[in-house]
Each structure stands twice: as C-alpha cells, then as structure tokens.
Design an enzyme around this catalytic site. Structure first.
Site, PDB file in Angstrom:
ATOM      1  N   ASP A   1       0.751  -1.242  -0.096  1.00 12.37           N
ATOM      2  CA  ASP A   1      -0.233  -0.085  -0.201  1.00 12.37           C
ATOM      3  C   ASP A   1       0.970   1.171   0.027  1.00 12.37           C
ATOM      4  OD1 ASP A   1      -2.701  -0.902  -0.351  1.00 12.37           O
ATOM      5  OD2 ASP A   1      -2.726  -1.343   2.056  1.00 12.37           O
ATOM      6  N   LEU A   2       1.957   1.240   0.986  1.00 10.40           N
ATOM      7  CA  LEU A   2       2.569   2.605   1.116  1.00 10.40           C
ATOM      8  C   LEU A   2       3.561   2.763  -0.258  1.00 10.40           C
ATOM      9  CD1 LEU A   2       3.691   1.971   4.781  1.00 10.40           C
ATOM     10  CD2 LEU A   2       2.207   3.612   3.933  1.00 10.40           C
TER      11      LEU A   2
END
Length: 374
Positions: A160-161
C-alpha cells in the site's frame, strides 16, 4: 486536488502531495467516511490512529456520489482541480459515470491517478487488492521470514505504502509534462506493481541467473557477513559490504581474513551459516553497547534494533524533522510521523515548511468547500 481514495495506498499518495503543498480535498462517504476511520484498535477518543497516519494536510467533505446535489459539488471540484486520485476497483469509476473520458472532458488539464490491486487490465485485473494479499501474490512474503517454509509479511503495509509513493511520483511526472502539452493524462499503478517494483536483486536473481530467492531470515543472501548477530546481552546488526570492510573487521576482532572458504564475499555467502557461527563466537563476550562502539571505531557499518518508542525518542530521528506537532479538531495537540523529505537552498539554508494541517474529522470542511464551489 480531489482525493476520492480510501484505505491506504491512495491516501498515502495524496498525503505525500499534501506534504509538498498541494491543497487536498478528501471526499468521504457520508456517515462513515474513509474505511480506516473504523480500523482499530487503537482508537483515541474515537479517532483511529490508522486514519491519523495517512491523512495529514487534507480537508474533508462528505459527498454521496449517487446524489445529484453532491455529485454537482464533486464535478465543480473536478473542474477546478489539477489532480484527481482514486483507488476503486477496476470499472467502478465508469459505473459511477466518472470514467477518465468524462473527467477529462470536464477538465482537459486534469491528471488522474488510479491505483488498483492487481492492475487495470490483464486476466486478473478486476481483483480486489489488500496489502497482505499483494505481498503474497507479488512474491515479497516468499523472500521474507526466518526460513523458506515460513513466509512472513512485512510489519507495515508495504505494498500500500509503495503504491502510494509510486503514484505520487507518477503524478509529479504527469504535471511536469502538462507544462509543455497543456493536457492532463491518466497515471496507473497497483499493489502488484509496487511489490514487483521493489524486488531489486531478488528479481534479477531469477530473471537473469535463474535462481529463485527464498527467505533467509535476518541475513543477506548475497553479502556476508551482513545481518543480525547475537552478542552477550542481545544482538547487533552489521553490514560488511566490501572486501576492504571484511579485512578491517577481521583485523579488529583477531580473525584471519584469508581463512580458507571465507576469503571472498562469494565464498562467505555460500558458507553463510559458518560465517554466522564464527562471528557470533567472537561477539559472545561483548555487550551490545561495547560492540557497537568497537565497530564504529573500525568504520564497520553497524546498528541496534530499536523499538518504535525508541525510534521516536532518538535524537537523530528528531533532528531530521521526522516528528511534527499539529493541533487536531477534537484531540488537541498530536505528534505525528513527519514528511521524509527536506529541502535546502544552495547556500545550505533549510526551506522549512510550517503549518502542517492535522488529519481532518469527518466532513470538517464540508461547509467551506461547498461554499467555495458555489
């Protein structure tokens, strides 16, 4: 910037751009808001610390995208925006009547960032994407963990990051191109792309050498000694990344750098278990603090493993501006992890941004934003 994203990948991208000075209008579902507002524990006075981690420097407005009046507000925002970010599943924006062609017709200069789980096309392009699933599908878990038969996820939602980071980087490139073309474009990335994008040497290890990387615990598969080593009262990490460092390390601890089978890095990497045993035998009589002092004297890169509370209390962390204070609408003064970039002019003077905005409470700016677009 219009932020239609939720959860983490999209919000992380828009937070990064907000850190750089963009005005970010976060559009949330009425009554519940971003999914992460309900992710916890921990909660503090009803606010999710997960949400607080990804939404600084934003304004919040609640809009029902199926309501005509709210939809009109969204379209007015799109006409004014430079960037729109969304991370819906493939096809959702089109079903809402907000596909790239529609948005581009409203605002030809609009840069649109779309983040999905596994890509927008291909045989599995419509799959929903969650971080841990992407870590597994994208191969990261297969090279993470104590042993090949015990795959582990990262301690943070790394896909996600990283997808958010890649997305923000793509937006900046598209904005730069718009300066010459006058037109926006669509930027696409995915959690899968983010995972594959950071395979690094593990990727070429397979594509070129034909070796499938496997989890090797806390030791590097191609460099030795490089990893976590036990000592008298704990453990330290060292990175002996060159032959010069190996000789310096050996000289400092009374070892023979030309020991048969260990004289070169390829030999040491092939005999990693023996190298670990040798190093830990030497370290057994040293405390961690004394060992780190000695390694520092020798110029051998080394460090401890800090807990997160230790990281945020560490003077080096504080010196880099990695902790900021903001005043939240309901929680008061908050300390948040800060932006990872610093900017300086050519004289060396830091160009410090002041006035970071706290993560918003739900619909905190709804009235002012609606008034602004009237």
């Amino acid at each position: 910037m219009v932020d239609l994203s939720r959860a983490l990948a999209g919000p992380h991208a828009t937070m990064m751009l907000g850190d750089l000075g963009a005005r970010v209008v976060k559009v949330e579902a009425p009554g519940r808001g971003d999914d992460t507002r309900g992710w916890g524990p921990p909660f503090v006075d009803g606010e999710s610390t997960y949400f607080l981690s990804a939404n600084r420097n934003k304004e919040s407005v609640c809009l029902d995208l199926r309501d005509d009046a709210d939809r009109a507000v969204l379209l007015a925002l799109v006409r004014r925006a430079d960037v729109l970010v969304e991370n819906f599943r493939t096809g959702v924006m089109e079903r809402l009547g907000l596909g790239p062609d529609v948005l581009g017709a409203l605002n030809p200069r609009l840069v649109q960032l779309s983040i999905t789980g596994f890509g927008h096309d291909g045989p599995e392009g419509g799959r929903p994407g969650y971080d841990q699933i992407a870590q597994g599908e994208g191969g990261l878990m297969s090279v993470t963990g104590p042993a090949p038969d015990d795959p582990q996820k990262f301690g943070t939602p790394i896909c996600d990051l990283l997808a958010g980071m890649y997305g923000a980087y793509g937006v900046l490139a598209a904005l730069r191109e718009r300066e010459s073309t006058g037109r926006g474009q669509v930027v696409r990335t995915s959690l899968l792309a983010a995972a594959v994008g950071v395979h690094g040497f593990q990727g070429t290890r397979w594509t070129i050498a034909g070796e499938v990387g496997r989890a090797a615990g806390n030791h590097h598969s191609s460099i030795s000694p490089y990893g976590l080593f036990r000592c008298a009262d704990g453990a330290v990490q060292i990175a002996v990344g060159s032959e010069g460092l190996w000789r310096r390390f050996c000289a400092g601890f009374g070892l023979d750098p030309d020991e048969p089978g260990m004289a070169t890095n390829p030999q040491r990497a092939a005999a990693r278990a023996d190298v670990v045993e040798l190093v830990e035998k030497v370290f057994a009589d040293w405390t961690a603090d004394a060992l780190l002092d000695r390694l520092n004297e020798l110029g051998v890169p080394a460090g401890k493993v800090r807990s997160l509370d230790e990281v945020y209390a560490w003077e080096q962390t504080l010196s880099q501006g990695l902790l900021i204070e903001v005043t939240h609408e309901t929680l008061g003064t908050l300390r948040l992890p800060g932006p990872p970039l610093r900017f300086f002019d050519l004289s060396g003077q830091e160009r410090t941004r002041t006035g970071h905005r706290p993560p918003p409470v739900l619909d905190q700016h709804g009235r002012s934003i609606r008034h602004w677009v009237e």
